[in-house]
Design a protein around this motif. Sequence first.
Motif, mmCIF file in Angstrom:
data_model
loop_
_atom_site.group_PDB
_atom_site.id
_atom_site.type_symbol
_atom_site.label_atom_id
_atom_site.label_comp_id
_atom_site.label_asym_id
_atom_site.label_seq_id
_atom_site.Cartn_x
_atom_site.Cartn_y
_atom_site.Cartn_z
ATOM 1 N N ASN B 306 0.668 -1.529 -0.103
ATOM 2 C CA ASN B 306 -0.258 -0.113 -0.027
ATOM 3 C C ASN B 306 0.947 1.229 -0.167
ATOM 4 N N ALA B 309 2.707 1.818 -2.938
ATOM 5 C CA ALA B 309 1.393 1.434 -4.779
ATOM 6 C C ALA B 309 1.550 2.680 -5.497
ATOM 7 N N GLU B 310 1.845 3.850 -5.396
ATOM 8 C CA GLU B 310 2.097 4.892 -6.501
ATOM 9 C C GLU B 310 3.216 4.568 -7.500
ATOM 10 N N THR B 312 4.920 1.649 -7.797
ATOM 11 C CA THR B 312 5.586 0.172 -8.404
ATOM 12 C C THR B 312 4.459 0.255 -9.378
ATOM 13 N N GLY B 313 3.097 0.973 -9.524
ATOM 14 C CA GLY B 313 1.940 0.600 -10.191
ATOM 15 C C GLY B 313 1.447 -0.415 -10.104
ATOM 16 N N ASP B 314 0.631 -1.180 -10.950
ATOM 17 C CA ASP B 314 -0.037 -2.265 -10.827
ATOM 18 C C ASP B 314 0.795 -2.936 -11.509
ATOM 19 N N ASP B 315 2.005 -3.636 -11.839
ATOM 20 C CA ASP B 315 2.769 -4.578 -12.655
ATOM 21 C C ASP B 315 3.095 -4.547 -11.755
ATOM 22 N N GLN B 317 5.557 -7.324 -9.507
ATOM 23 C CA GLN B 317 4.771 -9.063 -8.957
ATOM 24 C C GLN B 317 5.348 -9.411 -7.942
ATOM 25 N N GLN B 376 -5.097 -2.370 1.587
ATOM 26 C CA GLN B 376 -3.758 -3.192 1.619
ATOM 27 C C GLN B 376 -4.005 -3.933 2.552
ATOM 28 N N PRO B 387 -6.650 -9.000 -2.061
ATOM 29 C CA PRO B 387 -5.861 -8.553 -2.980
ATOM 30 C C PRO B 387 -4.310 -9.222 -3.486
ATOM 31 N N ASN B 389 -1.637 -8.858 -4.294
ATOM 32 C CA ASN B 389 -0.038 -8.123 -3.814
ATOM 33 C C ASN B 389 0.031 -8.122 -2.262
#
Lengths: 301, 447
Positions: B306, B309-310, B312-315, B317, B376, B387, B389
């Motif tokens: 969390n 998050a800004e 790392t982005g959504d990609d 792993q 998160q 979620p 992650n």
Amino acid sequence: MKKRNRLFILASLGPALLCFAVMFAYPLVRTILMSLYRLPSLSSRMTDWEYLGLQNYTELFKSSVFIASLKNIALIWLIGGALTLSIALLFAVILASGVKGKRFWRSAIYLPNTVSAVALSTMWLQYIFQNKFGLLKQLFTGLGLESLAKINWTSPKYLFWAMLLSYVFGSVGYFMLIFLSGIERIPHDLYECARLDGAGNWTQFWRITFPLIRDVFRTCLTLWTVTSVNFFVWARMFSSKASVVTITPVYYLYDKVFGTANAGTVLNVGAGAAVGVLVAVIVLVTYSVMNRLLKEEELEY
Amino acid sequence: MKKKLLAMMLAAMMLLSLAACSKGNDTPEQKADTPPAGTNQMPGETTPAPEPGGEKNVITYWAQWSENETQADVLKDAIARFEAENQDYTVEVNWAGRDVRDILRASIDSGIQIDIVEGDFSNITANLGEDYLMDLTEYIAGTELANTITEGMASFAKSFTSDGNSWYYIPEQPFVGTLFYNKAIFAEAGVDKLPTTWGEFLDCCQKIKDAGYDPITVDDAYQQSMYGHYLAMVKGVEWVGKLLTDKSGALWSDPAVLQMAKDFADLRAKGYFAETVGSNVFPAAQNGEFALGTAAMYYNGSWLPNEVAEITGDDFQWGAMFFPAPENSMYPYSTYTTGCQFFGVTKTCAHPEAAAALLREFLSVQTQQDLVDQAQCIPVVSGVTLPANLADVGKLMDESTDAFVWGGSSIEDGEIRAIINAAFSELVGGTISPEEFVSQIQSQLNG
């Protein structure tokens, strides 16, 4: 009539005295008392206090961490003070000399003082001193100064000096404004006469400017002493957790009274109060020594 | 004479205004209580409801979240649901942020009415404890919450009570302290089996280094959690607590300390630690190395995805693994460190049933799912889906055989920490040897 006058004086002074008693005298007396006791928390009832005499003070001087905090604050006061006040005075003299764009430069130099210490220290830590892509790294690499570019400014070896440098940067503007207002009070006739007599800039500064702003210098020194003895935010920002490298008496006090760690920290509110008393004593002693060294003189011009 | 009279009047007015100001801190009057929705009326506790349209009963909650945090948004929705169901009550929140822990006890002592307190488990239990907080067992036992709350967290919260079985502390958000890793880097480096021993960990680091990445990094803020974890694995939590409060320095001669120092110095010497590791002031390593994908592993808590998050982005792993078991470990490798945020209801609370009902809403599956999805967090109740992650963290919790307190100790001395922190930075920075690490700490402890 005399009795009436006394009553009137008492009634007039009453609110101010009450404020002083509640806001200054009571906390002061309570802090001094607390420093002689062991107490479970800041707000514990006096019946729960355990008298220790001067033990909190003697324990403090046995603590290498507290001694380290005193050394750190001495360096901040001495080296930081010398740098801040001399740079501020230099800028003030340059600005008072009629340099072009005076208003712009004055605002630009003062600008860091308008930014909160938290934001300013974050900028220095995470950008200027950053070890991979920070400003200093890029600057020294660009200049081909590889040995300087390799320095890890935030490693324990350099962290204190990195913190001091950024603190000086954040403080210069404030003192520059005070010096500038002092210099601008000096009549221009004095400089004109001196120039006619063949005095250069250097002579004018030492023979006219500096003697005539001595009282301003004394004020600045007092302000610097008070702010540097209470040094906290920058120390906390430069070490996420207390470290002997950056710890200062007020940070030490905070740790003793509130604790900063995740686990249940062993607190000692009495020792924290003793630090508070010692900090006040340091300020008073420094102030009286300065008063003796820089005697106040009535200057008329 | 007129001037004197005017001055007297002004002085009197000032005094009166001061007196008036002092009234502002009075404890609010206790209002009539009505049992909140979903609670059984306790015999003999019936109190008249406020008149329709009259003033509502107030529940005061001092939150450890700032108002702009995601957690605050979720809790605001939960409060709205509580207020809709319990129209006689209104919740006043002080979104005080993390530093609320420093002022809770003093605020309660000074007479400020706070009904619900919140904070890290160590602060709530050590600073307030049973002296200040109410036993909520009668409001929790037999409710849905008692059935949905995870067994591990229920026993964790109860373990801090004097009888080991009461609900003085309501666990809110558990967290797991362990090694987080970047699965993409592990795959690229050909690490197909997660290390379980220190030797396997070194092999894993070598593969990652060969692939061109920094195997592991750490910030100054989390060094102590990492070396605390290591030492607790070898010597146990109680011993680490003694070490972190031992001002004589005697315990630092224990071979386990030197072993720990040697293992971390070895990571540095072999180039497994990021070059900057001795000079990373939080969040330099977290944001600038791990989240940006230049370092493969980072020791942290389950809030990490969390927090970054800004960046790392959504990609990104996300992976989480057990901290490898050092040589002579008392615990199996399948051990993680843990902690939890706690709620508590103060003894001065005039409406404990309502306060407990609000806490049940905070811990409802709906609120917990919202916290998981939006902030998160790790849920404290079962029936919540994690979620992607945090999937590995959930798996790790399922597979774990042991857990101990975050940082490897539930007690420490701030002065000793200040000495160790500086020395450990120098150790992992490669400027002092393991032997110098031990002797430096001992000499500073001895003044």
